[in-house]
Scaffold this motif. Structure first.
Motif, PDB file in Angstrom:
ATOM      1  N   THR A  11       1.014  -0.986   0.425  1.00  0.00           N
ATOM      2  CA  THR A  11      -0.124   0.310  -0.084  1.00  0.00           C
ATOM      3  C   THR A  11       0.877   1.665   0.468  1.00  0.00           C
ATOM      4  N   ALA A  12       1.251   2.302  -1.244  1.00  0.00           N
ATOM      5  CA  ALA A  12       2.079   2.852  -1.443  1.00  0.00           C
ATOM      6  C   ALA A  12       3.535   2.515  -1.105  1.00  0.00           C
ATOM      7  N   ASP A  13       3.769   3.449  -0.349  1.00  0.00           N
ATOM      8  CA  ASP A  13       4.863   3.081   0.287  1.00  0.00           C
ATOM      9  C   ASP A  13       4.940   1.774   2.547  1.00  0.00           C
ATOM     10  N   ARG A  14       4.348   0.962   2.051  1.00  0.00           N
ATOM     11  CA  ARG A  14       4.181   0.101   3.580  1.00  0.00           C
ATOM     12  C   ARG A  14       4.381  -1.536   3.041  1.00  0.00           C
ATOM     13  N   HIS A  15       4.560  -2.084   3.581  1.00  0.00           N
ATOM     14  CA  HIS A  15       4.595  -3.295   2.753  1.00  0.00           C
ATOM     15  C   HIS A  15       4.655  -4.348   3.739  1.00  0.00           C
ATOM     16  N   LYS A  16       3.477  -5.156   3.281  1.00  0.00           N
ATOM     17  CA  LYS A  16       3.230  -6.040   4.632  1.00  0.00           C
ATOM     18  C   LYS A  16       3.256  -7.716   3.909  1.00  0.00           C
ATOM     19  N   LEU A  17       4.581  -8.362   4.650  1.00  0.00           N
ATOM     20  CA  LEU A  17       5.140 -10.305   4.190  1.00  0.00           C
ATOM     21  C   LEU A  17       4.479 -11.371   4.635  1.00  0.00           C
ATOM     22  N   ALA A  18       4.372 -12.269   4.518  1.00  0.00           N
ATOM     23  CA  ALA A  18       4.723 -13.083   4.765  1.00  0.00           C
ATOM     24  C   ALA A  18       4.955 -14.144   4.062  1.00  0.00           C
ATOM     25  N   ALA A  19       6.890 -14.674   5.077  1.00  0.00           N
ATOM     26  CA  ALA A  19       6.910 -16.070   3.658  1.00  0.00           C
ATOM     27  C   ALA A  19       7.411 -17.359   4.586  1.00  0.00           C
ATOM     28  N   THR A  20       7.657 -18.568   3.777  1.00  0.00           N
ATOM     29  CA  THR A  20       8.807 -19.322   4.247  1.00  0.00           C
ATOM     30  C   THR A  20       9.516 -19.708   3.125  1.00  0.00           C
ATOM     31  N   ALA A  21      10.270 -20.025   3.674  1.00  0.00           N
ATOM     32  CA  ALA A  21      11.478 -21.430   2.634  1.00  0.00           C
ATOM     33  C   ALA A  21      12.341 -22.241   3.208  1.00  0.00           C
ATOM     34  N   HIS A  22      13.090 -22.625   2.165  1.00  0.00           N
ATOM     35  CA  HIS A  22      13.687 -23.976   3.498  1.00  0.00           C
ATOM     36  C   HIS A  22      15.249 -23.758   2.875  1.00  0.00           C
ATOM     37  N   LEU A  23      15.996 -24.025   3.569  1.00  0.00           N
ATOM     38  CA  LEU A  23      17.700 -23.992   3.547  1.00  0.00           C
ATOM     39  C   LEU A  23      18.179 -25.209   3.622  1.00  0.00           C
ATOM     40  N   GLY A  24      19.264 -25.768   3.044  1.00  0.00           N
ATOM     41  CA  GLY A  24      20.549 -26.590   2.590  1.00  0.00           C
ATOM     42  C   GLY A  24      19.728 -27.591   1.335  1.00  0.00           C
ATOM     43  N   LEU A  72      11.053 -13.613  13.357  1.00  0.00           N
ATOM     44  CA  LEU A  72      11.642 -14.401  11.678  1.00  0.00           C
ATOM     45  C   LEU A  72      11.207 -15.314  13.603  1.00  0.00           C
ATOM     46  N   LYS A  73      11.834 -17.459  12.088  1.00  0.00           N
ATOM     47  CA  LYS A  73      10.978 -18.073  12.877  1.00  0.00           C
ATOM     48  C   LYS A  73      12.209 -19.020  12.253  1.00  0.00           C
ATOM     49  N   THR A  74      12.961 -19.827  12.486  1.00  0.00           N
ATOM     50  CA  THR A  74      14.344 -20.842  11.917  1.00  0.00           C
ATOM     51  C   THR A  74      14.344 -22.422  12.770  1.00  0.00           C
ATOM     52  N   GLU A  75      13.980 -23.589  11.965  1.00  0.00           N
ATOM     53  CA  GLU A  75      14.234 -24.862  12.498  1.00  0.00           C
ATOM     54  C   GLU A  75      14.873 -25.830  12.247  1.00  0.00           C
ATOM     55  N   ALA A  76      16.065 -25.993  12.766  1.00  0.00           N
ATOM     56  CA  ALA A  76      16.865 -27.220  12.787  1.00  0.00           C
ATOM     57  C   ALA A  76      18.244 -26.815  11.736  1.00  0.00           C
ATOM     58  N   ARG A  84      23.541 -27.051  15.676  1.00  0.00           N
ATOM     59  CA  ARG A  84      21.811 -26.673  15.309  1.00  0.00           C
ATOM     60  C   ARG A  84      20.800 -25.236  15.878  1.00  0.00           C
ATOM     61  N   LEU A  85      20.756 -24.618  15.021  1.00  0.00           N
ATOM     62  CA  LEU A  85      19.750 -23.775  15.815  1.00  0.00           C
ATOM     63  C   LEU A  85      18.345 -24.075  15.347  1.00  0.00           C
ATOM     64  N   ASP A  86      17.774 -23.130  16.842  1.00  0.00           N
ATOM     65  CA  ASP A  86      16.090 -23.359  16.627  1.00  0.00           C
ATOM     66  C   ASP A  86      16.156 -21.523  17.486  1.00  0.00           C
ATOM     67  N   LEU A  87      15.275 -20.764  16.042  1.00  0.00           N
ATOM     68  CA  LEU A  87      14.830 -19.912  16.128  1.00  0.00           C
ATOM     69  C   LEU A  87      13.597 -18.930  16.701  1.00  0.00           C
ATOM     70  N   ARG A 139      13.921 -16.294  21.646  1.00  0.00           N
ATOM     71  CA  ARG A 139      14.240 -17.572  22.786  1.00  0.00           C
ATOM     72  C   ARG A 139      15.066 -17.902  21.501  1.00  0.00           C
ATOM     73  N   THR A 140      15.715 -18.505  22.285  1.00  0.00           N
ATOM     74  CA  THR A 140      16.608 -19.295  20.851  1.00  0.00           C
ATOM     75  C   THR A 140      17.499 -20.855  21.644  1.00  0.00           C
ATOM     76  N   LYS A 141      17.355 -21.936  20.776  1.00  0.00           N
ATOM     77  CA  LYS A 141      17.445 -23.093  21.345  1.00  0.00           C
ATOM     78  C   LYS A 141      19.312 -23.616  20.340  1.00  0.00           C
ATOM     79  N   LEU A 142      20.079 -24.594  21.204  1.00  0.00           N
ATOM     80  CA  LEU A 142      21.425 -23.760  20.282  1.00  0.00           C
ATOM     81  C   LEU A 142      21.505 -25.675  20.615  1.00  0.00           C
ATOM     82  N   HIS A 143      21.629 -26.455  19.366  1.00  0.00           N
ATOM     83  CA  HIS A 143      22.238 -28.298  19.990  1.00  0.00           C
ATOM     84  C   HIS A 143      23.718 -28.775  19.616  1.00  0.00           C
ATOM     85  N   ASP A 144      24.093 -29.313  20.016  1.00  0.00           N
ATOM     86  CA  ASP A 144      25.274 -29.553  19.759  1.00  0.00           C
ATOM     87  C   ASP A 144      26.282 -29.065  18.756  1.00  0.00           C
ATOM     88  N   LEU A 145      26.447 -27.875  20.078  1.00  0.00           N
ATOM     89  CA  LEU A 145      27.758 -26.941  19.566  1.00  0.00           C
ATOM     90  C   LEU A 145      28.916 -27.691  20.186  1.00  0.00           C
TER      91      LEU A 145
END
Length: 389
Positions: free
Chosen positions: A161-174, A203-207, A228-231, A248-254
């Motif tokens: 809307t003009a110069d305002r932007h709303k977004l929802a996105a999902t993606a995969h990594l690896g 922002l939410k990340t899984e594994a 592995r990071l959950d954030l 909040r964050t969870k870090l496994h097997d660093l």
């Protein structure tokens, strides 16, 4: 209408339709094939093998496997011309680079601060409603020096809307696309610089695998070998700058590696965090800390770090912690010490262990050349070390 559509010859209207689509996109296009379809109660124009072209050179800036846009029938009748609604893009690939000077390059073409005409980003932001489906994004940030990232199976729902932007996105990594990312944002462009965004981001990340994602080294030759990071975080931006951060964050097997020191490993690290800018500095709080190292659970506690730099060049650093394991702390200090230094040799040789509680540390330095001043307090229990000469 369904009976009429198969006999509709779009070749007669293709030039006019392409002109309107180009006007909406803000840049020239080449369309391989065009057809019309009825999806529910909506009349839809479908485009196949679409290329968005550079206005100056005519070279392809972006290729799209398939795109479609709704035809607003009532508005088209009232206005006596083709009126298009929301659009969906399927099967495209974006190569995004953030340069050292904070400029952006998308698919080999530099994006100017005025992202409205003749740019890929401008074409996306000009649409009132745009969906991107089953696409790829290749991301490289030259300022951080991190390796490039490949986001696959990208799905984006963008409202402008003009110069305002709303977004929802999902993606995969690896390579196996087992790492997942979700982003939700509500952002406002800056008045002078559209990239100076203000608003909220989730922002939410899984594994997410950390090895190979944080560059060859963190600092002083320290490498991330595993983890592995959950954030989950909420960020507030103001004029393109970070104004607040919590989550909040969870870090496994660093597992960290560095030359001349043993590997540092944690089975688990988790906490809630919040970061806030302060006058001439910032403050980071870690609450509800859970740390498991060598199958030993640290007592739950809190850690905070604050930094301040005055206009005269004085730097003040404050650190407070309810509990720290001396063995893990000494390992980290040895890793981030200058390689081969006497301090690193002492920490590695002694390998102290024990419990450090109620730590309060203050460090101050007036300029780069002045000697630092330290103040430390705390309690050490169950201390032991290796014999070392």
């Amino acid at each position: 209408l369904r009976l009429f559509l198969p006999s509709l010859d779009l070749a007669f209207y293709q030039d006019e339709i392409q002109r309107i689509v180009e006007q909406r996109a803000g840049m020239p296009m080449r369309i391989g094939r065009m057809q019309v379809a009825l999806q529910g109660a909506h009349l839809v124009l479908q485009f196949h093998d679409v290329s968005m072209l550079d206005p100056k050179t005519g070279s392809t800036r972006l290729h799209i496997r398939q795109a479609q846009t709704e035809v607003q029938l009532l508005d088209s009748i009232v206005q006596r011309g083709l009126v298009l609604g929301g659009a969906m893009v399927t099967g495209t690939s974006l190569r995004v680079i953030r340069r050292w000077d904070d400029t952006w390059v998308i698919n080999g073409f530099r994006e100017s601060a005025d992202a409205r005409q003749g740019s890929v980003l401008g074409a996306f932001l000009r649409r009132t409603h745009l969906r991107v489906h089953d696409s790829d994004i290749y991301w490289l940030d030259e300022k951080t020096g991190q390796p490039p990232l490949h986001f696959s199976r990208v799905n984006v729902d963008l409202l402008n809307t003009a110069d305002r932007h709303k977004l929802a996105a999902t993606a995969h990594l690896g390579e196996e696309a087992s790492e997942r990312i979700r982003v939700v944002a509500d952002l406002q462009e800056g008045r002078e610089n559209p990239f100076a965004l203000s608003g909220q981001v989730y922002l939410k990340t899984e594994a997410v695998e950390l090895a190979g994602r944080l560059g060859t080294t963190l600092t002083r030759g320290v490498q991330v070998d595993d983890g592995r990071l959950d954030l989950e975080l909420w960020a507030e931006l103001q004029g393109g700058k970070l104004n607040a951060l919590q989550g909040r964050t969870k870090l496994h097997d660093l597992r960290l590696l560095a030359k001349n020191t043993p590997a540092f490993a944690l089975e688990r690290f988790s906490s809630e965090f919040d970061w806030l800018p302060k006058a001439q500095g910032w403050r980071l709080n870690l609450d509800h800390l859970v740390v498991i190292q060598n199958r030993q659970l640290w007592p739950p506690g809190r850690l905070s770090i604050a930094r301040r730099e005055s206009p005269t060049g004085q730097v003040d650093l404050r650190l407070g912690a309810d509990y720290l394991g001396l063995h893990g702390l000494s390992q980290l200090l040895a890793m981030f010490s200058p390689a081969g230094s006497e301090w690193q040799q002492i920490l590695t040789g002694l390998s102290p262990a024990g419990h450090l509680t109620r730590l309060r540390l203050a460090h101050s330095r007036d300029g780069v050349t002045a000697a630092p001043r330290w103040r430390v307090s705390g309690s050490v229990t169950h201390y032991h070390q290796q014999p070392w000469e």
